[in-house]
Design an enzyme around this catalytic site. Structure first.
Site, short mmCIF file in Angstrom:
data_model
loop_
_atom_site.label_atom_id
_atom_site.label_comp_id
_atom_site.label_asym_id
_atom_site.label_seq_id
_atom_site.Cartn_x
_atom_site.Cartn_y
_atom_site.Cartn_z
N GLY A 12 0.90 -1.31 -0.08
CA GLY A 12 -0.03 -0.03 0.04
C GLY A 12 0.88 1.22 0.08
N ILE A 39 -0.90 -2.38 -5.38
CA ILE A 39 -1.63 -2.96 -6.30
C ILE A 39 -1.81 -2.07 -7.60
CG2 ILE A 39 -4.00 -2.38 -5.36
CD1 ILE A 39 -3.92 -5.69 -6.64
N TYR A 147 -14.65 -2.67 8.39
CA TYR A 147 -13.29 -2.22 8.67
C TYR A 147 -12.92 -2.70 10.19
CZ TYR A 147 -9.37 1.12 9.12
OH TYR A 147 -8.16 1.77 9.34
C1 AKB Z 1 -10.78 5.86 8.82
O1 AKB Z 1 -11.42 6.69 9.05
O2 AKB Z 1 -11.34 4.83 8.32
C2 AKB Z 1 -9.29 5.86 9.27
C3 AKB Z 1 -9.02 5.20 10.64
C4 AKB Z 1 -9.57 5.86 11.70
O3 AKB Z 1 -8.58 4.22 10.78
N1 AKB Z 1 -8.80 6.87 9.10
#
Ligand code: AKB
Length: 326
Positions: A12, A39, A147
């Site tokens: 990355g 990538i 995430y």
């Molecule tokens: C996001 O906003 O997804 C990132 C983080 C806080 O990991 N900047």
């Protein structure tokens, strides 16, 4: 376990943190010893002129094998990731890239007997139900984004690979990172970068979270220093592995706008919160990073006003050259 890093691979490397981290690592370890990979095959001139660049897909073990063996890599900074806002638009992609990418990198660490793997985590590991102020190092991890789910699993994987295989894996929970060099890509905290660009470009900004939204943030030089400092810390002093709380400053959007107004008095801000408001609301306001400070000597340098001054100075110069967005 405490072997010295000689050949580094950054995944990355064209992303927001990866791009500046790569350049800093090249200064420390020598340009030819830091292999930038991404990538996307679009390195900036600075990136391709300052050292080796290769296209690498973290989802392909063949691709990883080829680069790692070609360059005799002994340390990986794994920065390739799908962030929170994009992750909510495509959760399966976030799971795939973040989880399978990380496990492929960890497996390469074992296969090639590497000295060290750095896999960052994030404030996104927290969800509703944690103390919002000074969120402690050890506290319930119930993220509400894909995430965040992948970051919790990534932290657990790091600990697992340390205790099961003796691999040296380290990571820190980044707050929102602000920089003037490379735009962030698809995070919830991106507003704290976009606001500076728009302040310079248009004198106004419409923010996608409300005025009261307060999140932990950090200026890029601190983010780079903390990452390299943790990577070089004495392993025997580390009581944690993939999950160090990390903090520098916390401010609301209204306070950020006030800081910009000190330099651009006519700056205007309006608010149109979207789906990212709920993500921001699920994250802490501020972080207790005393373990990082105690165990590997973390100390931040930048506060809000110093950062604002530096951001505006750098972006104004780019704007004058007609290269604000490059
Ligand atoms: C996001 O906003 O997804 C990132 C983080 C806080 O990991 N900047």
């Amino acid at each position: 376990m405490l072997r010295e890093t000689k050949r580094i691979l950054v995944t990355g490397a064209l992303g927001q943190i990866g791009s500046e981290l790569t350049l800093e690592l090249r200064k420390i370890y020598g340009a030819e010893n830091v292999i930038a990979t991404d990538i996307v095959n679009k390195p900036t001139v600075e990136m391709s002129d300052s050292g080796p660049f290769a296209v690498m897909d973290v989802l392909s073990t063949t691709s990883i094998d080829n680069i790692v063996s070609k360059y005799k890599i002994d340390t990986i900074y794994h920065m390739a990731v799908i962030l929170s806002a994009i992750g909510e638009k495509n959760p399966q992609m976030a799971w795939n890239v973040n989880m399978n990418g990380s496990i492929n990198i960890l497996e390469a660490g074992i296969k090639y007997e590497m000295c060290r793997i750095i896999i960052p985590s994030s404030i996104a590991v927290w969800g509703n139900g944690v103390p919002l102020e000074n969120t402690p190092q050890a506290c319930c991890l119930k993220p509400t984004t894909m995430y965040g789910v992948t970051k919790v699993c990534g932290e657990l994987l790091a600990d697992y690979y340390v205790q099961r295989f003796g691999l040296d894996v380290r990571g820190l929970r980044y707050p929102g990172i602000i920089s003037h060099a490379t735009l962030p890509g698809g995070g919830t905290t991106d507003y704290a970068v976009a606001i500076y660009y728009e302040a310079i470009d248009k004198g106004k900004y419409t923010c996608f979270v409300n005025a009261e939204t307060r999140l932990p943030m950090m200026y890029m030089p601190d983010a780079i220093n903390s990452t390299i400092q943790l990577a070089n810390a004495d392993f025997s002093n580390l009581k944690h592995h993939g999950d160090y709380n990390l903090s520098a400053m916390s401010f609301s959007v209204a306070e950020l706008a006030e800081s910009i107004k000190k330099y651009i008095p006519n700056f205007e801000i309006t608010y149109e919160p979207d789906y990212r408001q709920a993500i921001a609301d699920s994250w802490p306001n501020s972080i207790d990073d005393s373990s990082a400070r105690k165990e590997w000597g973390w100390k931040h340098s930048w506060d809000l006003d110093a950062m604002t001054k530096d951001m505006l100075k750098n972006l104004r110069t780019r704007h004058e050259l007609g290269k604000l967005y490059k």
